[in-house]
Design an enzyme around this catalytic site. Structure first.
Site, PDB file in Angstrom:
ATOM      1  N   GLU A   1      -5.143  10.888   7.186  1.00 52.28           N
ATOM      2  CA  GLU A   1      -4.030   9.948   7.075  1.00 52.28           C
ATOM      3  C   GLU A   1      -2.956  10.560   6.184  1.00 52.28           C
ATOM      4  O   GLU A   1      -3.232  11.417   5.344  1.00 52.28           O
ATOM      5  CB  GLU A   1      -4.498   8.627   6.448  1.00 52.28           C
ATOM      6  CG  GLU A   1      -5.437   7.832   7.320  1.00 52.28           C
ATOM      7  CD  GLU A   1      -5.692   6.413   6.796  1.00 52.28           C
ATOM      8  OE1 GLU A   1      -5.774   5.493   7.599  1.00 52.28           O
ATOM      9  OE2 GLU A   1      -5.820   6.242   5.571  1.00 52.28           O
TER      10      GLU A   1
ATOM     11  N   SER B   1       2.961   3.525   8.186  1.00 54.27           N
ATOM     12  CA  SER B   1       3.605   4.461   7.259  1.00 54.27           C
ATOM     13  C   SER B   1       4.446   5.536   7.931  1.00 54.27           C
ATOM     14  O   SER B   1       4.220   5.872   9.098  1.00 54.27           O
ATOM     15  CB  SER B   1       2.545   5.137   6.402  1.00 54.27           C
ATOM     16  OG  SER B   1       2.064   4.201   5.479  1.00 54.27           O
TER      17      SER B   1
ATOM     18  N   ARG C   1      -1.130   8.882  13.372  1.00 52.70           N
ATOM     19  CA  ARG C   1      -0.109   8.138  12.618  1.00 52.70           C
ATOM     20  C   ARG C   1       0.446   8.879  11.397  1.00 52.70           C
ATOM     21  O   ARG C   1       0.015   9.951  11.046  1.00 52.70           O
ATOM     22  CB  ARG C   1      -0.677   6.788  12.179  1.00 52.70           C
ATOM     23  CG  ARG C   1      -1.939   6.848  11.344  1.00 52.70           C
ATOM     24  CD  ARG C   1      -2.380   5.439  10.934  1.00 52.70           C
ATOM     25  NE  ARG C   1      -3.664   5.427  10.273  1.00 52.70           N
ATOM     26  CZ  ARG C   1      -4.829   5.255  10.914  1.00 52.70           C
ATOM     27  NH1 ARG C   1      -4.869   5.079  12.201  1.00 52.70           N
ATOM     28  NH2 ARG C   1      -5.958   5.282  10.223  1.00 52.70           N
ATOM     29  N   ASP C   2       1.392   8.198  10.749  1.00 52.50           N
ATOM     30  CA  ASP C   2       1.978   8.582   9.465  1.00 52.50           C
ATOM     31  C   ASP C   2       2.838   9.846   9.564  1.00 52.50           C
ATOM     32  O   ASP C   2       2.538  10.871   8.927  1.00 52.50           O
ATOM     33  CB  ASP C   2       0.888   8.743   8.377  1.00 52.50           C
ATOM     34  CG  ASP C   2      -0.056   7.539   8.323  1.00 52.50           C
ATOM     35  OD1 ASP C   2       0.397   6.430   8.674  1.00 52.50           O
ATOM     36  OD2 ASP C   2      -1.229   7.701   7.948  1.00 52.50           O
TER      37      ASP C   2
ATOM     38  N   ASN D   1       0.851  -1.203   0.000  1.00 50.36           N
ATOM     39  CA  ASN D   1       0.000   0.000   0.000  1.00 50.36           C
ATOM     40  C   ASN D   1       0.880   1.244   0.000  1.00 50.36           C
ATOM     41  O   ASN D   1       1.661   1.385  -0.975  1.00 50.36           O
ATOM     42  CB  ASN D   1      -1.140  -0.036   1.012  1.00 50.36           C
ATOM     43  CG  ASN D   1      -0.794  -0.299   2.449  1.00 50.36           C
ATOM     44  OD1 ASN D   1      -0.225  -1.324   2.771  1.00 50.36           O
ATOM     45  ND2 ASN D   1      -1.147   0.603   3.328  1.00 50.36           N
ATOM     46  N   ASP D   2       0.811   2.110   0.971  1.00 52.78           N
ATOM     47  CA  ASP D   2       1.447   3.432   0.870  1.00 52.78           C
ATOM     48  C   ASP D   2       2.940   3.397   0.535  1.00 52.78           C
ATOM     49  O   ASP D   2       3.682   2.608   1.136  1.00 52.78           O
ATOM     50  CB  ASP D   2       1.366   4.166   2.211  1.00 52.78           C
ATOM     51  CG  ASP D   2       0.003   4.084   2.848  1.00 52.78           C
ATOM     52  OD1 ASP D   2      -0.924   3.593   2.218  1.00 52.78           O
ATOM     53  OD2 ASP D   2      -0.103   4.515   4.012  1.00 52.78           O
TER      54      ASP D   2
ATOM     55  N   GLN E   1       4.592   0.001   2.193  1.00 54.80           N
ATOM     56  CA  GLN E   1       3.882  -0.845   3.149  1.00 54.80           C
ATOM     57  C   GLN E   1       3.663  -2.192   2.482  1.00 54.80           C
ATOM     58  O   GLN E   1       3.186  -2.269   1.341  1.00 54.80           O
ATOM     59  CB  GLN E   1       2.525  -0.204   3.475  1.00 54.80           C
ATOM     60  CG  GLN E   1       2.608   1.006   4.365  1.00 54.80           C
ATOM     61  CD  GLN E   1       2.818   0.617   5.815  1.00 54.80           C
ATOM     62  OE1 GLN E   1       1.903   0.197   6.467  1.00 54.80           O
ATOM     63  NE2 GLN E   1       4.035   0.752   6.311  1.00 54.80           N
TER      64      GLN E   1
HETATM   65  C1  FRU Z   1      -3.082   4.565   4.618  1.00 60.18           C
HETATM   66  C2  FRU Z   1      -2.804   3.784   5.893  1.00 60.18           C
HETATM   67  C3  FRU Z   1      -1.967   4.610   6.861  1.00 60.18           C
HETATM   68  C4  FRU Z   1      -1.301   3.558   7.677  1.00 60.18           C
HETATM   69  C5  FRU Z   1      -1.028   2.486   6.656  1.00 60.18           C
HETATM   70  C6  FRU Z   1      -1.092   1.071   7.168  1.00 60.18           C
HETATM   71  O1  FRU Z   1      -3.338   3.748   3.541  1.00 60.18           O
HETATM   72  O2  FRU Z   1      -4.017   3.379   6.486  1.00 60.18           O
HETATM   73  O3  FRU Z   1      -2.714   5.537   7.616  1.00 60.18           O
HETATM   74  O4  FRU Z   1      -0.117   3.994   8.276  1.00 60.18           O
HETATM   75  O5  FRU Z   1      -1.995   2.655   5.649  1.00 60.18           O
HETATM   76  O6  FRU Z   1      -0.691   0.181   6.190  1.00 60.18           O
END
Ligand code: FRU
Length: 508
Positions: free
Chosen positions: A224, A108, A167-168, A47-48, A64
């Site tokens: 996010e 992330s 987060r992030d 993902n991210d 991710q």
């Molecule tokens: C965004 C998210 C972030 C998190 C990550 C987890 O897509 O939900 O907020 O850190 O993915 O994989």
């Protein structure tokens, strides 16, 4: 659809998994939807994009990663590198959840280069035995031998007055201080961004407060992946607000990635926007983007996004893999507007010319019998005429269609007439309204299409999963210049999971 047990979703990668992952990769490698010039997951789910940075003369990008299948299981970080933003190499696993603070995943975060280290700040996603979630901001660093060291304890503890969603972290340096911006949700379930500052990278972080964005009280119910970058003398603030209401031509996706251009005052913690809130991408599949920059060129930044979105599924899930990173885009701010162009170096991938309109002018329908899986199209429309360009079409179906009507200035993309439907409950069309359509660059890579409109005015990204039968290109338009090139392979689909160095943890 495969059903995953809780235990399977919690798996952390181990050297013993190598054979099993190798087999999964062998199976995936033969997919007709694997790309040849996009960064794509090695196995399982990506993902991210994370930690995107320029370090030791190379671009470093992490993502991710759940290695074992196309589901959101335990998140690891996978590492890729590039000399030129075009040719990418798989480095392998970068980080796995080893500490109790991150027992439910290394979520992330972003990168910062200092003193020969690439620092990675990220979120430790933690589950208490009763299932309660706590999120901590953590730090790690890699050195020039790719050795990763994590600090054992968080650099930022959860902030009271906010829910567990914090987060992030995006780390940046300004006015001789380090700052971290995180996404959060306040007690009223409103999406907010929080700022922290420190004199050093790895310690001394204190809470400054909420980032106040003039004209906005909050953004949806949760923010996010916030990111902020100085481009020239302006700041670009971009983030993913969840729960923004759908509009006719905007916010059609499950979640949006939006931006504002403006000024940042770190004394008053205020961002003063010059622009309205806009989506970074007007297509179907785009989320959680990040920027990286080169120290000696702060007039531009390079943007990479997740070519997907939370809550989406794709036909490749059944093959055991999901998702790509978008093409890196070069960002500039010109006349107060954000322009996003495919990074220049991509031109070096252009191979044979597959189509060149006679005298450069297409007057009526044309047909190419074999749609190349990997190509780039450059279209010029000097008289602003109507256009219809159908990719991966058959005699009966349009396939992926791009149409422009000069009458109302609407440029629309549609996935409606492809046999593999992708998340149709979120709609099958996306559009932008233009004054004129002057130029269009279309990048096609097996299961990815990216449209760059009017030299960076808008970008529209779409995943598509064409079948063997969907293989023609059709077009109608008057006085249009169209040229199509083959694109050469620049991302090797090789199996690399365990790099030489294993990670370490140090006291803090
Ligand atoms: C965004 C998210 C972030 C998190 C990550 C987890 O897509 O939900 O907020 O850190 O993915 O994989």
């Amino acid at each position: 659809m495969e059903i995953w047990t809780k235990e399977e979703l919690k798996q952390i990668i181990n050297e013993r998994d190598e054979d099993r992952l190798y087999e999964l990769h062998e199976q995936i490698e033969n997919s007709q939807w694997r790309c040849s010039y996009h960064v794509q997951t090695v196995t399982g789910l990506m993902n991210d994009p994370n930690g995107f940075s320029f370090y030791q003369n190379q671009w470093h990008l992490f993502y991710q990663w759940f290695p074992f299948g196309a589901v959101h299981g335990m998140k690891h970080w996978y590492h890729v590198v590039s000399d030129d933003l075009v040719h990418w190499k798989n480095v392998g696993l970068c980080m796995k959840p080893t500490l109790n603070y991150e027992n439910a995943g290394c979520f992330s975060g972003s990168g910062f280069v200092k003193d020969n280290f690439l620092y990675l700040v990220y979120t430790g996603h933690h589950n208490e035995p009763d299932g309660q979630v706590i999120e901590y901001q953590m730090i790690a660093a890699i050195d020039d031998t790719n050795h990763l060291t994590k600090l054992k304890r968080p650099i930022i503890m959860p902030q009271s007055g906010y829910t567990e969603h914090q987060r992030d972290p995006k780390i940046f340096y300004e006015n001789e201080k380090y700052y971290i911006l995180i996404g959060a949700q306040d007690a009223e379930k409103h999406g907010k961004m929080l700022l922290y500052s420190s004199e050093q990278i790895a310690a001394g972080w204190t809470f400054c407060g909420e980032l106040k964005v003039e004209g906005y009280d909050h953004f949806g119910h949760m923010v996010e992946c916030p990111c902020i970058e100085k481009i020239g003398d302006k700041w670009l603030l971009f983030f993913c607000p969840q729960g923004i209401e759908k509009k006719e031509n905007a916010y059609q996706n499950a979640y949006a990635n939006v931006y504002l251009i403006g000024d940042l005052d770190l004394e008053t913690l205020t961002f003063k926007p010059d622009t309205d809130l806009e989506e970074l991408d007007k297509g179907f599949d785009f989320y959680a983007s990040q920027t990286a920059y080169q120290k000696d060129n702060r007039g531009t930044a390079i943007l990479a996004g997740w070519f997907g979105c939370s809550d989406y599924t794709y036909p490749s899930d059944d093959e055991g893999w999901a998702n790509l990173v978008t093409l890196p885009r070069e960002l500039t701010i010109e006349d107060g507007k954000l322009l996003q162009r495919p990074c220049k170096q991509l031109a070096s991938l252009k191979g044979d010319v597959l189509f060149d309109a006679e005298n450069g002018i297409v007057k009526k329908d044309i047909l190419l019998r074999k749609m190349p899986n990997s190509c780039v199209m450059h279209l010029e429309n000097p008289s602003n005429s109507d256009i219809e360009l159908d990719l991966f079409s058959t005699d009966l179906r349009k396939g992926f269609s791009i149409s422009y009507k000069q009458r109302n200035g609407k440029l629309e993309i549609s996935r409606k007439q492809l046999s593999n439907q992708i998340n149709p409950s979120f709609g099958t069309e996306r559009s932008v309204m233009l004054d004129t359509l002057r130029v269009l660059d279309v990048y096609v890579d097996h299961s990815a299409v990216e449209l760059f409109i009017n030299d960076g005015e808008y970008v529209m990204s779409a995943r598509i999963f064409p079948t063997e039968e969907e293989k023609k290109i059709r077009m109608s338009g008057k006085d249009i210049n169209l040229k199509i090139w083959n694109m050469q392979t620049s991302v090797k689909d090789d199996f690399v999971v365990f790099p030489k160095e294993e990670e370490d943890a140090a006291e803090n």
